[in-house]
Design a protein around this motif. Structure first.
Motif, PDB file in Angstrom:
ATOM      1  N   ILE A   1      41.131  52.976 -26.672  1.00  0.00           N
ATOM      2  CA  ILE A   1      40.662  52.169 -25.545  1.00  0.00           C
ATOM      3  C   ILE A   1      39.242  52.603 -25.193  1.00  0.00           C
ATOM      4  O   ILE A   1      38.853  53.737 -25.453  1.00  0.00           O
ATOM      5  CB  ILE A   1      41.596  52.302 -24.307  1.00  0.00           C
ATOM      6  N   ASP A   2      38.479  51.684 -24.586  1.00  0.00           N
ATOM      7  CA  ASP A   2      37.110  52.036 -24.204  1.00  0.00           C
ATOM      8  C   ASP A   2      37.093  52.585 -22.774  1.00  0.00           C
ATOM      9  O   ASP A   2      38.118  52.648 -22.093  1.00  0.00           O
ATOM     10  CB  ASP A   2      36.173  50.839 -24.351  1.00  0.00           C
TER      11      ASP A   2
ATOM     12  N   TYR B   1      42.315  57.434 -24.874  1.00  0.00           N
ATOM     13  CA  TYR B   1      40.858  57.352 -24.719  1.00  0.00           C
ATOM     14  C   TYR B   1      40.163  58.297 -25.702  1.00  0.00           C
ATOM     15  O   TYR B   1      39.173  57.939 -26.347  1.00  0.00           O
ATOM     16  CB  TYR B   1      40.466  57.673 -23.281  1.00  0.00           C
TER      17      TYR B   1
ATOM     18  N   GLU C   1      35.784  51.459 -19.946  1.00  0.00           N
ATOM     19  CA  GLU C   1      36.126  50.503 -18.876  1.00  0.00           C
ATOM     20  C   GLU C   1      37.645  50.347 -18.745  1.00  0.00           C
ATOM     21  O   GLU C   1      38.193  50.356 -17.647  1.00  0.00           O
ATOM     22  CB  GLU C   1      35.477  49.146 -19.151  1.00  0.00           C
ATOM     23  N   GLU C   2      38.293  50.195 -19.886  1.00  0.00           N
ATOM     24  CA  GLU C   2      39.748  50.029 -19.868  1.00  0.00           C
ATOM     25  C   GLU C   2      40.419  51.316 -19.370  1.00  0.00           C
ATOM     26  O   GLU C   2      41.394  51.269 -18.614  1.00  0.00           O
ATOM     27  CB  GLU C   2      40.236  49.673 -21.266  1.00  0.00           C
TER      28      GLU C   2
ATOM     29  N   ARG D   1      40.003  51.463 -15.573  1.00  0.00           N
ATOM     30  CA  ARG D   1      40.869  50.475 -14.933  1.00  0.00           C
ATOM     31  C   ARG D   1      42.330  50.935 -14.934  1.00  0.00           C
ATOM     32  O   ARG D   1      43.022  50.881 -13.927  1.00  0.00           O
ATOM     33  CB  ARG D   1      40.740  49.121 -15.645  1.00  0.00           C
ATOM     34  N   MET D   2      42.793  51.422 -16.060  1.00  0.00           N
ATOM     35  CA  MET D   2      44.193  51.874 -16.177  1.00  0.00           C
ATOM     36  C   MET D   2      44.442  53.114 -15.319  1.00  0.00           C
ATOM     37  O   MET D   2      45.495  53.226 -14.689  1.00  0.00           O
ATOM     38  CB  MET D   2      44.545  52.143 -17.641  1.00  0.00           C
TER      39      MET D   2
ATOM     40  N   ASP E   1      44.772  52.044 -11.800  1.00  0.00           N
ATOM     41  CA  ASP E   1      46.101  51.440 -11.578  1.00  0.00           C
ATOM     42  C   ASP E   1      47.185  52.515 -11.438  1.00  0.00           C
ATOM     43  O   ASP E   1      48.096  52.373 -10.624  1.00  0.00           O
ATOM     44  CB  ASP E   1      46.464  50.517 -12.734  1.00  0.00           C
TER      45      ASP E   1
END
Length: 73
Positions: free
Chosen positions: A59-60, A54, A62-63, A66-67, A70
């Protein structure tokens, strides 16, 4: 009989001997220090790797969120 010169090879071989000794010492020190420092490091956690990605912009947001979600579930 040889006047201490050994046919001109004495100084050359002595110089070559010391160069080989110094190279061997440097190689052993680098090998020892390289192995000890790599053994002391612990592997990075998945979250640390995610934070690095990040920060690098791979990656942005939002991603990233989300990750991370998870990983924590």
């Amino acid at each position: 009989m040889y006047d201490g010169h050994m046919f001109g090879f004495g100084w050359g071989f002595m110089w070559l001997f010391w160069v080989v000794v110094i190279i061997a010492i440097v190689f052993m020190v680098k090998t020892f220090l390289g192995n000890s420092s790599s053994q002391d490091k612990e592997p990075k956690s998945a979250e640390e790797i995610l934070k690095e990605r990040y920060a690098k912009g791979e990656i942005d947001r939002e991603e990233f969120e989300r990750m991370r979600k998870d990983l924590n579930s």
